[in-house]
Design a protein around this motif. Structure first.
Motif, short mmCIF file in Angstrom:
data_model
loop_
_atom_site.label_atom_id
_atom_site.label_comp_id
_atom_site.label_asym_id
_atom_site.label_seq_id
_atom_site.Cartn_x
_atom_site.Cartn_y
_atom_site.Cartn_z
N PHE A 340 41.66 -47.19 30.68
CA PHE A 340 41.08 -47.11 32.02
C PHE A 340 40.36 -45.79 32.18
O PHE A 340 40.82 -44.75 31.69
CB PHE A 340 42.18 -47.23 33.08
N LEU A 378 47.62 -48.31 38.27
CA LEU A 378 47.37 -49.50 37.46
C LEU A 378 48.56 -50.44 37.51
O LEU A 378 48.41 -51.67 37.57
CB LEU A 378 47.07 -49.11 36.01
N ARG A 381 48.47 -52.29 40.54
CA ARG A 381 47.21 -53.04 40.59
C ARG A 381 46.31 -52.60 41.74
O ARG A 381 45.63 -53.38 42.38
CB ARG A 381 47.46 -54.55 40.68
N TRP A 383 43.99 -50.58 40.90
CA TRP A 383 42.80 -50.75 40.08
C TRP A 383 43.12 -51.72 38.97
O TRP A 383 44.29 -51.94 38.62
CB TRP A 383 42.35 -49.41 39.47
N GLU A 384 42.06 -52.29 38.39
CA GLU A 384 42.21 -53.18 37.23
C GLU A 384 42.00 -52.37 35.96
O GLU A 384 41.14 -51.47 35.91
CB GLU A 384 41.18 -54.31 37.28
N VAL A 385 42.76 -52.68 34.92
CA VAL A 385 42.56 -51.99 33.64
C VAL A 385 41.20 -52.39 33.07
O VAL A 385 40.71 -53.51 33.29
CB VAL A 385 43.69 -52.34 32.64
#
Length: 542
Positions: A340, A378, A381, A383-385
């Protein structure tokens, strides 16, 4: 067109059709009022007996009353429909915010994102009031007018229909407008640069230059707005001219019908005023046509399709190739080769893999900037990986909704916001059905019960803006208590012992671990507190 259909589905036909019917009847009543008045005026010029005008006078009164009644019903039903849809749209904006915030691009982009959602929500509220009804009403009126004109003048009927289509199409052909935020990008950028760097600019003596740059950007932006306004004025003037020209043309086309006796002179006068009134209904069409473009853009922002569900074949193929950990007992949480970065080609985490089993309390350590808080985001969630996969009990995150993932955690991250109301209110906002006993239990585990009991109003004592009446350590422990109250299988804490002395920090950790062991929970803690590591089953070093 897809966005328009989705917006229309938000509106219940049971509410939409009555509102449209009331509006159409109000327009018909207005036309009938004008027609009846024209008939009376034209007939009175021939000095008939008063009894001959009685029917027309009665019709004028009835049409005037019915127009007022239907107009009231139109306003009542259409606004009730619009605000019912507005409520659904507001809920959609909240879901969007929860799904997407925070954004990798930073707080400025978050501001733009929220601005787009909120202004878009208001745009779509007006969509049900000013964008949808005018074309539908004008379309029905055009059909009625064209059918009435057809026996007298087929050309006139066709011209009325053509003018209706021109009012809907010309705004899109002549006014290809950019989004306001796009038009103001240079000005906003110069303004934000001036605000953010005002101290440095002042020390460097560069404030006058920055002001000139800002003034130049403002002038360009203002010029664009003036040009847009001028184009609109030209368009509206053109359409006004076309309406007047068409009315004159229709009067000329109807003259032969008077000469042949197909209509009388009185009927000709009625046609003159009714057609002028009917064509006046076209005045709102250009704004409605332009509103359609804005509504489509707003709907695309607020009502996106397939959030967190549509995954590319490439990602799915990567997930299929990933194997679980080799140990006998399956992990509750597993990360495989996750990477990420907030910017392309600048990864914060790269090819990171780890396993956490149920009851295997884990610490995440590393230097500042190593990615500890990013990893926590992460896992939640937020953010998305960019690549790799995170799984819970063998199920990939991509197979779950963001809300489902977050329900697996009780989390307390640094920078989390606390409401200015009471301790009780903060608990109830996160856990609507929590009991007072459960609140005190969470506070006791977080070593904060004695502090709350000492407050004048206990659980109901106001905390101040972002809990400013609490110390840093007390605020951190309240966040921990809120996370514990979730009773989730995973507890994620960010520096829970920050601001505490060693004795109270050790007591806090002992109580948390005892509570988690009792209910089968698992702790994931971000920490710089090295003595705390001795109590952990696993340490992930970044």
């Amino acid at each position: 067109m897809t966005e328009i259909l989705r917006l229309m589905r938000l509106a219940s036909p049971a509410k939409g059709l009555p509102a449209l019917l009331a509006a159409f009847l109000a327009v018909l009543s207005g036309l009938s009022l004008i027609g009846a008045a024209a008939w009376i005026i034209a007939s009175a010029a021939l000095a008939p007996p008063l009894s001959a005008l009685t029917l027309g006078i009665t019709c004028v009164r009835a049409c005037g009353v019915s127009r007022a009644v239907f107009r009231y019903l139109d306003r009542l039903l259409s606004h009730r429909l619009a605000f019912a849809c507005y409520e659904k749209l507001q809920l959609a904006t909240y879901r969007q915010s929860v799904e997407k915030l925070p954004l990798r691009e930073g707080t400025m982009r978050e501001g733009e994102f929220l601005h787009d959602l909120l202004t878009g929500c208001e745009t779509l509220r007006d969509f049900y009031l000013r964008t949808v009804p005018p074309p539908l009403l004008a379309g029905l009126l055009t059909l009625l007018t064209s059918l009435s004109l057809l026996p007298l003048s087929a050309l006139g009927a066709g011209l009325v229909a053509a003018l209706y289509l021109l009012h809907l199409s010309l705004p899109h052909l002549m006014l290809k407008e950019e989004h306001l935020r796009t038009e103001s990008a240079a000005y906003r950028s110069a303004l934000l640069n001036l605000v953010d760097g005002r101290t440095e600019l002042h020390l460097a003596g560069a404030v006058p230059h920055a002001h000139r740059t800002l003034d130049s950007a403002a002038q360009i932006f203002q010029r664009k707005q003036d040009e847009k306004l001028q184009k609109r004025e030209w368009l509206f003037t053109l359409l006004d001219t076309l309406r007047v020209s068409l009315w004159v043309t229709l009067m000329l086309l109807l003259l032969p019908s008077v000469q042949t006796g197909a209509i009388s002179g009185i009927e000709y006068a009625v046609w003159a005023l009714v057609l002028e009134t009917a064509l006046a209904e076209y005045r709102t069409l250009p704004a409605a046509a332009l509103g359609t473009t804005a509504a489509i853009q707003a709907a695309a922002n607020i009502l996106p399709k397939g959030i967190h569900r549509a995954q590319s074949n490439e990602v799915q193929a990567k997930e299929a190739a990933i194997q679980p950990c080799t140990e006998n007992d399956a992990p509750i949480l597993e990360a495989q080769n996750i990477s990420f970065g907030y910017q392309k080609n600048l990864p914060v985490l790269k090819d990171l893999s780890f396993c956490i089993r149920r009851g295997e309390h884990t610490a995440i350590i590393g230097e500042s900037g190593a990615g500890k808080t990013t990893l926590a985001s992460l896992l939640l969630r937020l953010w998305e990986v960019d690549s790799g996969t995170i799984r819970f009990n063998g199920t990939a995150y991509t197979a779950l909704t963001a809300d489902a993932v977050r329900s697996l955690f009780g989390a307390a991250l640094q920078g989390s916001y606390l409401f200015r109301t009471s301790v009780r209110a903060n608990f109830l906002r996160l856990h609507e059905e929590i009991t007072e006993t459960a609140i005190w239990q969470a506070l006791e585990t977080a070593q904060l019960a004695d502090v709350v009991q000492a407050l004048p109003q206990g659980l109901d004592e106001p905390l101040g803006e972002n809990a400013s009446r609490l110390s840093g350590g007390q605020r951190s422990r309240l966040l921990t208590a809120l996370a514990l109250a979730a009773d989730a299988p995973l507890l994620l804490l960010d520096e829970p012992t920050a601001g505490l002395d060693a004795a109270r920090g050790a007591k806090l950790l002992t109580a948390i671990l005892a509570e988690l062991d009792k209910r089968g929970g698992t702790l994931i803690v971000i920490t710089h507190d090295l003595p705390l590591l001795e109590r952990m089953n696993q340490v992930i070093s970044l």
